[in-house]
Design an enzyme around this catalytic site. Structure first.
Site, PDB file in Angstrom:
ATOM      1  CE  LYS A 194      -4.186  -2.086   1.837  1.00 58.06           C
ATOM      2  NZ  LYS A 194      -3.734  -3.490   1.731  1.00 58.06           N
ATOM      3  NE  ARG A 205      -8.907  -6.869  -9.078  1.00 58.84           N
ATOM      4  CZ  ARG A 205      -8.029  -6.824  -8.074  1.00 58.84           C
ATOM      5  NH1 ARG A 205      -7.690  -7.927  -7.458  1.00 58.84           N
ATOM      6  NH2 ARG A 205      -7.461  -5.695  -7.713  1.00 58.84           N
ATOM      7  CG  ASN A 240      -1.291  -6.229  -4.858  1.00 59.36           C
ATOM      8  OD1 ASN A 240      -1.672  -6.471  -3.726  1.00 59.36           O
ATOM      9  ND2 ASN A 240      -1.945  -5.393  -5.665  1.00 59.36           N
ATOM     10  NE  ARG A 272      -3.628  -7.230  -8.815  1.00 59.37           N
ATOM     11  CZ  ARG A 272      -3.614  -8.068  -7.784  1.00 59.37           C
ATOM     12  NH1 ARG A 272      -3.276  -9.339  -7.980  1.00 59.37           N
ATOM     13  NH2 ARG A 272      -3.939  -7.645  -6.573  1.00 59.37           N
ATOM     14  CE  LYS A 318      -6.288   1.367   0.446  1.00 62.79           C
ATOM     15  NZ  LYS A 318      -6.349   0.891  -0.956  1.00 62.79           N
ATOM     16  NE  ARG A 335     -15.446  -5.610   1.365  1.00 67.96           N
ATOM     17  CZ  ARG A 335     -15.507  -6.570   2.277  1.00 67.96           C
ATOM     18  NH1 ARG A 335     -14.443  -6.821   3.034  1.00 67.96           N
ATOM     19  NH2 ARG A 335     -16.595  -7.288   2.430  1.00 67.96           N
ATOM     20  CD  GLU A 346      -3.948  -2.697  -2.157  1.00 68.18           C
ATOM     21  OE1 GLU A 346      -3.385  -3.803  -2.329  1.00 68.18           O
ATOM     22  OE2 GLU A 346      -4.939  -2.543  -1.432  1.00 68.18           O
ATOM     23  CG  ASP A 367      -4.737  -3.983  -6.958  1.00 69.00           C
ATOM     24  OD1 ASP A 367      -4.565  -4.812  -7.873  1.00 69.00           O
ATOM     25  OD2 ASP A 367      -4.904  -4.302  -5.770  1.00 69.00           O
TER      26      ASP A 367
END
Length: 313
Positions: free
Chosen positions: A124, A224, A282, A209, A159, A232, A280, A272
């Site tokens: 993050k 997503r 990842n 993603r 978050k 979410r 983000e 993301d």
């Protein structure tokens, strides 16, 4: 090549869509030899980093899909590559594993992703390096700072920095309902740092993603998409995964970051993006190989294998 996969227990894999399994299958089909262990099986002994590992054969059955050999102790630098695929959370034992793997790197092992780079890139917080690409963002522990951010942005998402799969993500709208309670609970009364971002309504079109592999960009993302009243999009939170070509903005962001991150030893990265904003980066165990492949026809595992063979040649 001899490839050691450090991953979660094989019994826990979701066989139909597991990205690590997809990597294993394509590597085996290309004639490479697979080895497996868990992070708990990596150890320092007699001044070298070893793994108590087993040969692994992937079988066509969807039930009894793997076969393991006898346990052997092998030094990590004897493998062509060590692939760290243990899922988050990034807790103290994950951190300990990266330190052991860094010791293996000093002894000549090739570890992907590079453990030092994984430690340096909070999934993050690492977006702050590319602040011009991210939505309005606050990282703080104090309630007063969050309240001021909310007054300016009106609609926010809160978050924890160590969350995964959408866990602990809350939206607070213009009415500020339960803001203090959420911050106090998630932040454990100031003991835990939080990330707060402006709510992006483009989440309705999906949390995208985007995969970067060996410094190259996979041309399809997995959107997503939140379902029902959810905000979410995470698949673990019930989001629907839809593969789609990258937009011009998504491609621009991905092509900018891909060579930078790859040069740092981050061979496989999952960006993301929501509405073109980077949310983000990842680096621990990026997924979505199977979903993108099945829906788009673009063979992500094969793309990964070719990049890996090139990197190791």
């Amino acid at each position: 090549m001899d490839l050691l996969f450090i991953a979660d227990p094989l019994e826990s894999f979701k066989v139909k869509k597991d990205s690590t399994l997809a990597m294993m299958r394509v590597a085996q089909e290309a004639g490479h030899r697979l080895w497996f262990c868990q992070s708990r099986n990596v150890l320092w002994k007699e001044n070298v980093v070893l793994a108590d590992c087993q040969t692994l054969v992937i079988k066509p059955s969807s039930t009894s899909w793997f076969e393991l050999g006898e346990i052997e102790s092998r030094v990590l630098n004897s493998f062509s590559a060590v692939l760290m695929r243990t899922d988050p959370p990034f807790d103290i034992e994950y951190l300990n594993a990266t330190w052991l793997l860094s010791a293996a790197v000093r002894q000549g092992a090739i570890v992907l992703n590079a453990p030092a780079a994984v430690r340096d890139h909070s999934e993050k917080l690492s977006i702050t390096e590319f602040s011009e690409l991210i939505p309005p963002t606050l990282v703080a522990r104090e309630l007063s700072a969050v309240e001021e951010f909310h007054r300016v942005q009106h609609d926010i998402v809160i978050k924890p920095l160590d969350g995964m799969g959408g866990m602990g993500v809350f939206r607070v709208g213009p009415d500020g309902l339960n803001l203090a309670s959420i911050v106090e609970t998630l932040g454990q009364n100031g003991a835990r740092t939080l990330m707060i971002q402006r709510f992006l309504p483009e989440i309705a079109q999906g949390d995208k993603r985007v995969l970067l592999i060996g410094g190259e960009v996979v041309p399809f993302s997995l959107a997503r998409i939140p379902q029902g009243n959810e905000i979410r999009g995470n698949l673990a939170a019930g989001g629907k995964g839809v593969a789609m070509p990258l937009s011009a903005v998504e491609k621009q962001v991905a092509e900018r970051l891909a060579p930078i991150l790859n040069q740092r030893g981050l061979f496989l990265v999952g960006l993301d993006l929501i509405g073109g904003y980077l949310t983000e980066i990842n680096v621990t165990s990026p997924t979505c190989f199977v979903e993108i492949t099945d829906q788009s026809g673009f063979d992500v595992p094969q793309f990964w294998l070719k990049a890996l063979e090139k990197a190791l040649s």
